[in-house]
Design a protein around this motif. Structure first.
Motif, PDB file in Angstrom:
ATOM      1  N   ARG A 143     -63.341 -50.904  62.059  1.00 47.33           N
ATOM      2  CA  ARG A 143     -64.111 -51.670  60.509  1.00 47.33           C
ATOM      3  C   ARG A 143     -64.727 -50.834  59.892  1.00 47.33           C
ATOM      4  NH1 ARG A 143     -62.730 -56.164  56.747  1.00 47.33           N
ATOM      5  NH2 ARG A 143     -64.646 -55.869  55.941  1.00 47.33           N
ATOM      6  N   PHE A 144     -64.895 -50.554  59.257  1.00 45.21           N
ATOM      7  CA  PHE A 144     -66.445 -48.646  58.668  1.00 45.21           C
ATOM      8  C   PHE A 144     -66.035 -48.252  57.022  1.00 45.21           C
ATOM      9  CE2 PHE A 144     -63.584 -44.870  59.086  1.00 45.21           C
ATOM     10  CZ  PHE A 144     -63.151 -45.077  60.142  1.00 45.21           C
ATOM     11  N   THR A 145     -67.038 -47.596  56.371  1.00 40.43           N
ATOM     12  CA  THR A 145     -66.919 -47.340  55.486  1.00 40.43           C
ATOM     13  C   THR A 145     -68.107 -46.166  55.626  1.00 40.43           C
ATOM     14  OG1 THR A 145     -66.918 -49.314  54.940  1.00 40.43           O
ATOM     15  CG2 THR A 145     -68.105 -47.557  53.266  1.00 40.43           C
ATOM     16  N   PHE A 146     -67.136 -45.140  55.382  1.00 42.84           N
ATOM     17  CA  PHE A 146     -68.943 -44.059  54.708  1.00 42.84           C
ATOM     18  C   PHE A 146     -69.071 -44.358  52.974  1.00 42.84           C
ATOM     19  CE2 PHE A 146     -68.432 -39.415  52.903  1.00 42.84           C
ATOM     20  CZ  PHE A 146     -69.557 -39.725  53.451  1.00 42.84           C
ATOM     21  N   LEU A 147     -69.957 -43.833  52.691  1.00 42.17           N
ATOM     22  CA  LEU A 147     -70.500 -43.856  51.613  1.00 42.17           C
ATOM     23  C   LEU A 147     -70.994 -43.167  51.068  1.00 42.17           C
ATOM     24  CD1 LEU A 147     -73.235 -46.694  52.999  1.00 42.17           C
ATOM     25  CD2 LEU A 147     -71.178 -47.661  50.910  1.00 42.17           C
TER      26      LEU A 147
ATOM     27  N   GLU B  78     -63.309 -46.923  45.979  1.00 43.02           N
ATOM     28  CA  GLU B  78     -63.403 -46.658  46.987  1.00 43.02           C
ATOM     29  C   GLU B  78     -62.419 -46.311  48.197  1.00 43.02           C
ATOM     30  OE1 GLU B  78     -67.188 -48.818  49.442  1.00 43.02           O
ATOM     31  OE2 GLU B  78     -64.663 -49.734  49.957  1.00 43.02           O
TER      32      GLU B  78
ATOM     33  N   GLN C 244     -64.488 -38.920  49.301  1.00 38.90           N
ATOM     34  CA  GLN C 244     -66.241 -39.815  48.826  1.00 38.90           C
ATOM     35  C   GLN C 244     -67.259 -40.812  49.354  1.00 38.90           C
ATOM     36  OE1 GLN C 244     -67.384 -36.407  48.655  1.00 38.90           O
ATOM     37  NE2 GLN C 244     -65.810 -35.277  48.675  1.00 38.90           N
ATOM     38  N   ARG C 245     -65.970 -41.736  49.312  1.00 36.19           N
ATOM     39  CA  ARG C 245     -66.140 -43.322  49.457  1.00 36.19           C
ATOM     40  C   ARG C 245     -64.818 -44.053  50.036  1.00 36.19           C
ATOM     41  NH1 ARG C 245     -70.545 -46.826  47.627  1.00 36.19           N
ATOM     42  NH2 ARG C 245     -69.762 -48.911  47.925  1.00 36.19           N
ATOM     43  N   PHE C 246     -65.025 -44.816  51.194  1.00 29.87           N
ATOM     44  CA  PHE C 246     -63.676 -45.301  51.741  1.00 29.87           C
ATOM     45  C   PHE C 246     -64.567 -45.613  52.906  1.00 29.87           C
ATOM     46  CE2 PHE C 246     -63.824 -43.114  55.740  1.00 29.87           C
ATOM     47  CZ  PHE C 246     -64.257 -41.251  55.743  1.00 29.87           C
ATOM     48  N   THR C 247     -63.412 -46.966  52.785  1.00 32.95           N
ATOM     49  CA  THR C 247     -62.997 -48.219  54.037  1.00 32.95           C
ATOM     50  C   THR C 247     -62.039 -48.356  54.716  1.00 32.95           C
ATOM     51  OG1 THR C 247     -64.831 -48.959  52.554  1.00 32.95           O
ATOM     52  CG2 THR C 247     -63.572 -50.958  54.717  1.00 32.95           C
ATOM     53  N   PHE C 248     -62.211 -47.733  56.265  1.00 30.56           N
ATOM     54  CA  PHE C 248     -61.072 -48.012  57.027  1.00 30.56           C
ATOM     55  C   PHE C 248     -61.416 -50.178  57.906  1.00 30.56           C
ATOM     56  CE2 PHE C 248     -59.708 -48.536  61.900  1.00 30.56           C
ATOM     57  CZ  PHE C 248     -58.292 -48.534  61.138  1.00 30.56           C
ATOM     58  N   LEU C 249     -60.255 -50.666  56.975  1.00 38.55           N
ATOM     59  CA  LEU C 249     -60.320 -51.683  57.611  1.00 38.55           C
ATOM     60  C   LEU C 249     -59.487 -52.619  58.532  1.00 38.55           C
ATOM     61  CD1 LEU C 249     -59.244 -52.726  54.058  1.00 38.55           C
ATOM     62  CD2 LEU C 249     -61.430 -53.485  55.110  1.00 38.55           C
ATOM     63  N   GLY C 250     -58.788 -51.408  59.160  1.00 38.01           N
ATOM     64  CA  GLY C 250     -58.525 -52.037  60.262  1.00 38.01           C
ATOM     65  C   GLY C 250     -56.245 -52.779  59.957  1.00 38.01           C
TER      66      GLY C 250
ATOM     67  N   LYS D  71     -74.358 -56.041  54.778  1.00 39.45           N
ATOM     68  CA  LYS D  71     -72.457 -56.271  54.015  1.00 39.45           C
ATOM     69  C   LYS D  71     -72.387 -55.820  56.094  1.00 39.45           C
ATOM     70  CE  LYS D  71     -69.937 -53.331  52.323  1.00 39.45           C
ATOM     71  NZ  LYS D  71     -68.928 -52.044  51.722  1.00 39.45           N
TER      72      LYS D  71
ATOM     73  N   GLU E   6     -69.010 -54.717  60.342  1.00 40.53           N
ATOM     74  CA  GLU E   6     -68.616 -53.478  59.838  1.00 40.53           C
ATOM     75  C   GLU E   6     -69.687 -51.610  59.992  1.00 40.53           C
ATOM     76  OE1 GLU E   6     -66.307 -52.934  55.860  1.00 40.53           O
ATOM     77  OE2 GLU E   6     -67.767 -52.241  55.283  1.00 40.53           O
TER      78      GLU E   6
END
Lengths: 224, 224
Positions: free
Chosen positions: B126-130, A156, A125-131, B150, B156
């Motif tokens: 680099r991305f975030t799903f909120l 997250e 439901q909430r996540f980040t891809f950082l590379g 942010k 991002e």
């Protein structure tokens, strides 16, 4: 993308669309030719036009890749593994297409990031891809601690990758520096026959024999 | 998932796997039955076993959903739209499966988040799903400003969604509160015939007629 498991990773209509194009912008021309052979593209491969877009492509060379699109032609964008524009080249081309009001149509395909997250059982439901994570030891340990802290605060899931020949070192650094209660999912060789997706707390990982990740594409998912 | 465009969104092997299962954990039983009819599941639908897992499922009822899996049977997990466990139910079930050492195998399918990001031209390194954004006006404006800040700091891409009947209000709030230089991608009805993916700076969106997003599933992508 593997040319050997097309029916496993690509919808039939996506293959049809690729069969209907005779111009492609590709990350690697050799693999692209191999892929078009595997999907039995109706044209002779020598009659298909390829341009290259990869991490060595100069930004100033991107506009001319759009010439055929500006002229109204449909052109395919193909990346090696994963999805164009996501941890792969392509975003700058798509951005320029938007500036020129050219329609960008995404096609369904495998993304090791999404497949890993889906199978991990961690928060989707909430996540980040950082590379890619920092290579240098001290910076990497600091980054891991920041990632873990941020994950705990926001609940997250944090996804990151490493150059495959350094995976084992990254795993050791995670186990040595993260909290025992933190959850770690290791997702290795996604969509290949030896696919491995396992989630455990750090303290449980420390008590098990570790998987061999050397030179195998792996996504690390952490939830503090 | 639409039952009308299966060849567009699902690889043939994923359909075969679904045809080989006779037990499913589903978000909505009616849609699941319709889908299995559409893929011509070889068994009579009445002989297929369905359990429900959705946002109304109590956590204490999840363990018993695993009974067949614990007994060694393969069970499919099916969500309405998008991918199980990602902005959809399923993660708690997968988490419990990992605890019981049951293999979780992700299958390729459409994810409006990934398809949007791929087509947006925004940063996919680099991305975030909120998830869902705050509903209450003041909280929402504050959240939008935090998201934009942010995004600018980390370069991002920030992805978020809203209940479809409130999409138009969210768009107005974004345009009224974000910086003119910020890039906004609106990705609406992804993988449907009227799919719309357009990226512009906020100042350019303000000068164009806005798309009608009312009650249409939409992903908002912002890069400050």
């Amino acid at each position: 993308m593997g040319a050997d498991n097309i029916s496993q990773v690509l919808p039939a209509d996506v293959v049809s669309i690729a069969q209907g194009l005779d111009e492609f912008i590709v990350e690697n021309e050799k693999t692209a030719r191999h892929f078009l052979g595997a999907i039995k593209h109706p044209k002779a491969i020598r009659d298909i036009e390829f341009s290259t877009l990869n991490k060595r492509t100069d930004d100033k060379d991107i506009p001319k890749l759009l010439d055929s699109l500006v002229a109204g032609k449909d052109v395919g964008l193909m990346s090696e593994a994963g999805c164009p524009g996501i941890a792969d080249p392509g975003a700058k081309l798509a951005a320029l297409a938007h500036k020129k009001s050219i329609r960008v149509a995404p096609l369904v395909g495998p993304s090791s990031l999404l497949l890993s997250l889906m199978a991990s059982g961690l928060n989707g439901q909430r996540f980040t891809f950082l590379g890619y994570i920092a290579v240098e030891k001290a910076a990497r340990v600091k980054e891991l601690k920041t990632i873990e802290h941020k994950s705990k605060i926001h609940k997250e899931t944090q996804l990151f990758i490493e150059t495959p020949f350094r995976n084992q070192h990254l795993l050791e650094d995670i186990l040595a520096n993260c909290d025992g209660e933190t959850e770690l999912c290791i997702a290795c060789n996604i969509s290949l026959p030896d696919e491995f997706v396992v989630t455990k707390r750090i303290r449980a990982w420390k008590q098990t024999e570790l998987p061999d990740l050397h030179k195998k594409p792996t996504v690390f998912l952490l939830l503090g």
